[in-house]
Design an enzyme around this catalytic site. Structure first.
Site, mmCIF file in Angstrom:
data_model
loop_
_atom_site.group_PDB
_atom_site.id
_atom_site.type_symbol
_atom_site.label_atom_id
_atom_site.label_comp_id
_atom_site.label_asym_id
_atom_site.label_seq_id
_atom_site.Cartn_x
_atom_site.Cartn_y
_atom_site.Cartn_z
ATOM 1 N N PRO A 34 0.813 -1.217 0.000
ATOM 2 C CA PRO A 34 0.000 0.000 0.000
ATOM 3 C C PRO A 34 0.844 1.264 0.000
ATOM 4 C CG PRO A 34 -0.100 -1.076 2.139
ATOM 5 C CD PRO A 34 0.673 -1.975 1.235
ATOM 6 N N GLU A 35 0.768 1.996 -1.063
ATOM 7 C CA GLU A 35 1.338 3.337 -1.118
ATOM 8 C C GLU A 35 0.160 4.306 -1.249
ATOM 9 O OE1 GLU A 35 4.740 3.708 -3.737
ATOM 10 O OE2 GLU A 35 5.230 1.617 -3.490
ATOM 11 N N LYS A 91 0.644 7.954 3.871
ATOM 12 C CA LYS A 91 0.099 6.603 3.975
ATOM 13 C C LYS A 91 -0.644 6.391 5.287
ATOM 14 C CE LYS A 91 4.242 5.436 1.453
ATOM 15 N NZ LYS A 91 5.609 4.919 1.625
ATOM 16 N N ARG A 147 16.946 -2.331 -0.859
ATOM 17 C CA ARG A 147 15.693 -2.560 -1.546
ATOM 18 C C ARG A 147 16.018 -2.920 -2.984
ATOM 19 N NH1 ARG A 147 14.330 -2.089 2.830
ATOM 20 N NH2 ARG A 147 13.004 -0.610 3.903
#
Length: 297
Positions: free
Chosen positions: A2-3, A61, A275
DNA sequence: ACAACTACCTGGTCGC
DNA sequence: TGCGACCAGGTAGTTG
């Protein structure tokens, strides 16, 4: 994951299905889900039971739902939620079987659909927090910058702040104090649109490059939001980033070895900030080693 | 003050 | 088949 677009879809679902309803009961199934509510589970339950959730707001967010007394008077507090990596807020019939990773359940006095917080990896969490003066943003969220889709987003201030920093541009995009709501996926997509490698030093970016980047961020967030909106099932406040639009619409994220939609060069994957980062080797050349990011110790 | 690193967490996948 | 290693990544807190 979820962004901003996914969280905004959830906010709209909460606004439609939860706002205005009065909490009948709260069950906390996993203490970690409310770890940021420092007073503990009993306090969390007490703060919400019998009170009304009046609206659904978002910054970056984070989501928050202001809490009102039964008579409608604001309590000056709000239910704050962050979905973390895997969190979902689901609106479901009470008869629906419990999810494996059900962390909290809210029932309502109208005996209608429940609100459930489900989170496999428990990076997300819920808390009741004080609101700011005039029922504004909870002070604990004040460090989160407003997002680029907000009318109040200040382009000039963002450009100035970005170029003042001595860091890499992808780090800056992920820094929620500079720009809210961008995560790893949309950072990569925006950088591809602006033809910038994530390791580019921010203080060397031109005004035009920053403008392109911001346009890339806005476009990709806006398009994702439009897609998320169309796939939104009104009976189910969904945050499942895996489904639907993702694969159709991403140019680089997760597209290792697939052709760049612009030039056809196979997309590369690099390890960056622990990442995965995806980019086009031709459209987004790596900066020379003399950049700030590679200066000698 | 600012930049960068790490802990947190679990299910799925991969290699042997 | 089993099992360990690894990967996904937002945030707060710590270190430099």
């Amino acid at each position: 994951m979820p962004e901003l677009p996914e969280v905004e879809v959830v906010r709209r679902g909460l606004e439609q299905w939860v706002a205005g309803r009065t909490v009948a009961s709260v069950q906390v199934h996993h203490p970690r889900a409310i770890r940021r509510h420092l007073e503990g589970a009993d306090s969390f339950v007490q703060a919400l039971t019998g009170r009304t959730l009046t609206a659904a707001h978002r910054r970056g967010k984070y989501l928050w739902l202001p809490v009102a007394e039964p008579g409608g008077a604001p309590t000056g507090r709000a239910l704050v939620a962050h979905l973390g990596m895997s969190g979902q807020l689901l609106v479901e019939k009470p008869s629906a079987p419990d999810e494996t990773h059900l962390r909290a359940r809210f029932t309502f006095t109208d005996r209608g659909r429940e609100l459930r917080f489900v989170d496999q990896r428990t990076f997300g969490g819920l808390a009741v927090e004080e609101l700011g003066a005039g029922d504004s943003v909870p002070p604990r969220l004040a460090h989160i910058a407003i997002d680029p889709l907000d009318e109040a987003f200040d382009v000039d201030a963002f450009s100035a702040a970005l170029r003042r920093r001595r860091t890499e541009v992808k780090r800056a995009l992920l820094d929620q104090t500079l720009i809210g709501g961008v995560g790893n996926i949309y950072a990569d997509e925006a950088l591809w649109r602006a033809r910038l490698h994530g390791a580019r030093p921010t203080d060397k970016l031109t005004r035009a490059q920053v403008a392109d980047l911001l346009e890339g961020v806005r476009d990709v967030l806006g398009e994702a939001l439009a897609q998320g909106g169309t796939s939104f099932d009104s009976l189910y406040v969904d945050v499942n980033g895996q489904s639907g639009y993702f694969s159709r619409f991403l140019a680089v994220y997760g597209q290792l070895d697939r052709p760049c939609p612009r030039c056809g060069t196979p997309i590369r994957r690099e390890s960056f900030m622990n990442r995965s980062s995806y980019s086009c080797p031709v459209c987004q050349p790596r900066p020379r080693a003399s950049s700030a990011s590679a200066r000698r110790p």
